[in-house]
Design an enzyme around this catalytic site. Structure first.
Site, PDB file in Angstrom:
ATOM      1  N   CYS A  21       0.832  -1.201   0.000  1.00 37.41           N
ATOM      2  CA  CYS A  21       0.000   0.000   0.000  1.00 37.41           C
ATOM      3  C   CYS A  21       0.866   1.251   0.000  1.00 37.41           C
ATOM      4  O   CYS A  21       2.101   1.170  -0.006  1.00 37.41           O
ATOM      5  CB  CYS A  21      -0.936   0.011   1.207  1.00 37.41           C
ATOM      6  SG  CYS A  21      -0.070   0.105   2.783  1.00 37.41           S
ATOM      7  N   CYS A  24       3.578   1.579   2.634  1.00 33.87           N
ATOM      8  CA  CYS A  24       4.810   0.851   2.327  1.00 33.87           C
ATOM      9  C   CYS A  24       5.728   1.698   1.450  1.00 33.87           C
ATOM     10  O   CYS A  24       6.946   1.730   1.648  1.00 33.87           O
ATOM     11  CB  CYS A  24       4.491  -0.457   1.613  1.00 33.87           C
ATOM     12  SG  CYS A  24       3.392  -1.560   2.517  1.00 33.87           S
ATOM     13  N   ASP A 445       9.368  26.322 -33.082  1.00 34.97           N
ATOM     14  CA  ASP A 445      10.456  26.615 -34.004  1.00 34.97           C
ATOM     15  C   ASP A 445       9.921  26.406 -35.426  1.00 34.97           C
ATOM     16  O   ASP A 445       8.882  25.773 -35.615  1.00 34.97           O
ATOM     17  CB  ASP A 445      11.625  25.677 -33.710  1.00 34.97           C
ATOM     18  CG  ASP A 445      12.785  25.894 -34.662  1.00 34.97           C
ATOM     19  OD1 ASP A 445      13.137  27.054 -34.895  1.00 34.97           O
ATOM     20  OD2 ASP A 445      13.322  24.894 -35.172  1.00 34.97           O
ATOM     21  N   ASP A 644      13.359  21.078 -32.666  1.00 35.34           N
ATOM     22  CA  ASP A 644      14.067  19.842 -33.025  1.00 35.34           C
ATOM     23  C   ASP A 644      15.568  20.011 -33.131  1.00 35.34           C
ATOM     24  O   ASP A 644      16.278  19.048 -33.392  1.00 35.34           O
ATOM     25  CB  ASP A 644      13.536  19.297 -34.355  1.00 35.34           C
ATOM     26  CG  ASP A 644      14.024  20.107 -35.552  1.00 35.34           C
ATOM     27  OD1 ASP A 644      14.302  21.309 -35.385  1.00 35.34           O
ATOM     28  OD2 ASP A 644      14.119  19.530 -36.645  1.00 35.34           O
ATOM     29  N   ASP A 648      17.580  24.765 -30.017  1.00 29.74           N
ATOM     30  CA  ASP A 648      16.330  24.872 -29.260  1.00 29.74           C
ATOM     31  C   ASP A 648      16.461  24.368 -27.830  1.00 29.74           C
ATOM     32  O   ASP A 648      15.544  24.536 -27.029  1.00 29.74           O
ATOM     33  CB  ASP A 648      15.224  24.065 -29.963  1.00 29.74           C
ATOM     34  CG  ASP A 648      14.958  24.568 -31.375  1.00 29.74           C
ATOM     35  OD1 ASP A 648      14.950  25.793 -31.565  1.00 29.74           O
ATOM     36  OD2 ASP A 648      14.764  23.731 -32.276  1.00 29.74           O
TER      37      ASP A 648
END
Length: 754
Positions: A21, A24, A445, A644, A648
């Protein structure tokens, strides 16, 4: 393991056994964080794993294992740590073993509980008492004999967990089950062995063996169903691991041989026939193929691959034999990196989990206090018999379920990130997943994000002092040293025209401006007008032509040789067909869009108008992109950056959610919180939708977990719940939470509304 050169920290992802649970989870995390050298520990109850960040000069895996063992749990250090096995079955062994043990325990428990319940029900009837050949005393002895294996064989896990928690002065779900069933069993046993002590008015005392046995059986049933559901929740990892074949056909010393995938080396030549999977990443050297990349990118349409193009391990060769040179093997392959990202995401904690953690820290002690208060009030104030007060005490303990609370968030995170990976959306961590659905502005971009990223030369103009081919040859000689997509377009165009490159003596890449260098004794500049102005080149003569080209939505590279503008090279990068639809879908969600590019204002506005983007910020140097993101955030807006390129990376890191195109650089992917493997802006829309669905599921799970306990505990305290009914409800609450999370697997990628 991963190393950080600055902190020399290492990361280990390890299996933890014995957790039941949320209490724990907190205890394991606390024990690990107390170890000197451990900087972070995040436990996932759904996957039963912990991700530990530690300084290996101060902490060891053995030391971590001992700390967890001292807290009452088992940490497995004999499994891989952030390395990716090729055998999916090996990876799942601990969970499969747990499920097998649960099934065996459940089978034994159910086989013994059924006669216990039937015999107990019959024993309460007058017909049985008058006509049974067995006396009630003998019947109770049989019930004791049948129930004892249920308690201490099938149910031993609960008592073992209870004792481990008690030794550390803590409590968890095992505590509740052990006290509840133990109280019923011990009282009933005393009633059988010492009936005179507990007899009331000369009547033999009642026994509750059926209650104890049924509770154990029902909870084991719930645990078994829960574990089976959790196995399905982690299907994504097993599926990804199963994509890589076990062997590869390698060409060495002129001959072919099938070798284990682990023995493949970089630069090995590999042959793949139709219908086979690509074993590792590489570049095609001979042949043509059509690949099914759907399990990597989420894109269902097959793609063609020719010599010189990349292939990815795990994809399927549909047509034609192909030979390629291995460029990445083992943990360096894209598939291994995807598995690692998914594992990290599934092991991370969402901010929304903090509320459940806070409640879990006091939940079990509070339930025990309520159960004791229930017993005392019913027995002393309510005036009911001891046994009835005991039944209410047991019902309160059993109905309380910290399991559902602990599973509410991690199961949804596991399924959500797994579904994302199946659709080519890699989510780095739960924090990114939670923030994505709150995005208010998407900053994009241009090159490779909105556009195809494969620009082509459309016009070449010379000013007269050099011919077109001479000027192009000089520019291409310099540009071939650059990694920029526009530079590649120029060098490709020169090669197609048969222009041979000249000797480049010096080269300098000027980020956001262009390139400079010396080509065969000539000083050469190739870039935008700002670059030429910075080198004091007079651009008056050529500027009108630049304006005309840029107004057409093309990028213009101005070439200056020995301090004079000598020509123009126009490059067009077309808008991706899906970009317009994706941006329209973002607008439908109420999300603003902003184009952020280093390109000039005119070209940027032409691209933005074609794609339907709201606002434009052009001429922005890479170092300034993060500042622009910060300015967008200053008004309290949640901002996503989509890019990409390596330029960036700072902006991706600054944004609330960084989204990298998987077709871009490794740096962009490592910086981003979300990576879109198919390089398509529609992935942004899908990521937002997936985030929204996942967070909604988490909220549903938490709501029902809270409501279940808010209603169930008072009902039990008021004496309105039989302990066996409470046990069934407790078991089903956890199963319902996991099952609700599994509904995320129905997520479809072809919708555009949030």
């Amino acid at each position: 393991m991963n190393g950080d050169p600055k902190t020399a920290s290492r990361i280990a992802t390890l299996d933890v056994e014995g957790m039941t649970c949320a209490s724990c989870v907190l205890r394991v995390e606390k024990s690990l964080k107390a170890v000197d050298g451990v900087t972070d520990a995040a436990v996932n109850l759904a996957s039963e794993k912990v991700r530990v960040t530690f300084d290996p000069s101060k902490a060891t895996l053995t030391g971590l294992q001992k700390a967890v063992q001292d807290s009452g749990y088992t940490l497995r250090i004999d499994v891989r740590t952030d390395a990716h096995a090729t055998d999916g079955a090996e990876r799942q062994t601990p969970q499969q073993q747990t499920l097998r043990r649960l099934k065996r325990e459940l089978l034994l428990s159910a086989a013994l509980t059924l006669p216990v319940v039937l015999l107990s029900m019959a024993g309460m009837t007058d017909l049985y008492q008058r006509h049974s050949p067995l006396s009630m005393k003998t019947t109770n002895v049989i019930l004791l004999l049948l129930t004892t294996p249920v308690m201490f064989v099938s149910g031993w896990r609960f008592f073992k967990g209870f004792w481990a928690a008690a030794r550390h002065r803590t409590a968890d779900m095992n505590t509740l089950v052990a006290i509840g069933t133990g109280a019923a069993y011990l009282y009933s046993t005393a009633a059988v062995l010492f009936p005179g002590l507990l007899a009331v008015g000369g009547k033999m005392p009642a026994v509750y063996f059926d209650t104890a046995a049924a509770i154990i059986t029902l909870i084991l049933l719930g645990k078994t169903l829960e574990m089976s559901a959790k196995q399905r929740a982690s299907d994504a990892i097993r599926t990804l691991l199963g994509l890589q074949p076990n062997t590869a056909r390698v060409i060495r010393e002129g001959g072919e041989s099938d070798i284990p995938i682990a023995d493949v080396l970089p630069d090995d030549l590999i042959l793949v026939r139709p219908g086979e999977r690509i074993p590792v990443d590489g570049v095609i050297t001979r042949g043509f193929t059509v690949l099914d990349e759907s399990m990597i990118t989420g894109e269902s349409m097959p793609v063609e691959r020719h010599p010189g193009e990349r292939v990815t391990g795990g994809t399927v060769n549909l047509n034609g034999s192909v030979e390629f040179r291995a460029t990445a093997v083992g943990e360096a392959t894209l598939l291994a990196r995807i598995v690692k990202l998914v594992e990290e995401a599934q092991g991370s904690k969402a901010p929304i989990q903090s509320l459940a953690d806070t409640i879990a820290s006091v939940f079990v002690p509070a339930v025990i206090a309520i159960a004791l208060l229930t017993f005392v009030l019913w027995y002393t104030v309510g005036g009911i018999p001891f046994t009835h007060a005991l039944v209410n005490f047991i019902a309160v303990l059993i109905i309380a379920c910290p399991c559902a609370l602990g599973l509410a968030t991690p199961t949804a995170i596991m399924v959500g990130t797994g579904v994302g990976a199946r659709h080519g959306i890699l989510i780095r961590n739960a924090d990114s997943l939670e923030h994505t659905h709150r995005i208010q502005t998407v900053v994009m971009d241009k090159t490779g994000t909105i556009t195809t990223g494969k620009p082509a030369v459309t016009d070449v103009r010379a000013q007269g002092r050099y011919t077109v081919d001479e000027m192009l040859g000089i520019a291409a000689s310099l540009e071939r040293k650059s990694e920029h997509p526009l530079a590649h377009a120029i060098t490709r165009y020169a090669e197609q025209k048969g222009i041979r490159p000249q000797e480049t003596e010096t080269f300098q890449s000027l980020t956001g401006l262009g390139v400079a260098g010396v080509v065969k004794g000539r000083s050469v500049l190739a870039g935008n007008l700002q670059l030429l102005r910075e080198y004091s080149v007079d651009v008056t003569e050529i500027e009108p032509q630049v304006v005309q080209i840029e107004n057409e939505g093309k990028s213009c590279i101005v070439v200056a040789i020995d301090g004079l503008p000598e020509g123009l090279i126009a490059v067009a990068d077309t808008i991706k067909p899906t970009s317009r639809d994706a941006i329209r879908a973002l607008h439908d969600m109420g999300i603003q869009t902003l184009l952020l590019t280093g390109d000039n204002e005119r070209t940027a506005r032409a691209i933005a108008a074609g794609a339907g983007i709201d606002r434009v910020s052009a001429g922005v140097l890479p170092a300034e992109k993060a500042d622009r993101i910060r300015a967008e955030q200053s008004g309290g807006r949640i901002v996503a950056m989509v890019g990409d390129g390596i330029n960036d990376a700072p902006a991706l890191a600054q944004a609330d959610v960084g989204i990298a195109m998987g077709t871009g650089t490794d740096v962009a992917m490592e910086t981003a919180g979300v990576t879109l493997m198919n390089g398509d802006l529609t992935g942004v829309v899908q990521a937002i939708r997936l985030s929204s669905r996942t967070i909604r599921t988490i909220r549903q799970n938490l709501f029902w977990a809270f409501v279940y306990n808010s209603i169930g505990i008072p009902l039990a305290a008021l004496g309105m719940l039989n302990p066996m009914v409470a046990a069934g409800a407790m078991a089903l609450s956890s199963v319902s939470v996991v099952s609700n999370s599994l509904r995320l697997r129905r997520f479809k990628q072809n919708h555009t509304a949030r």
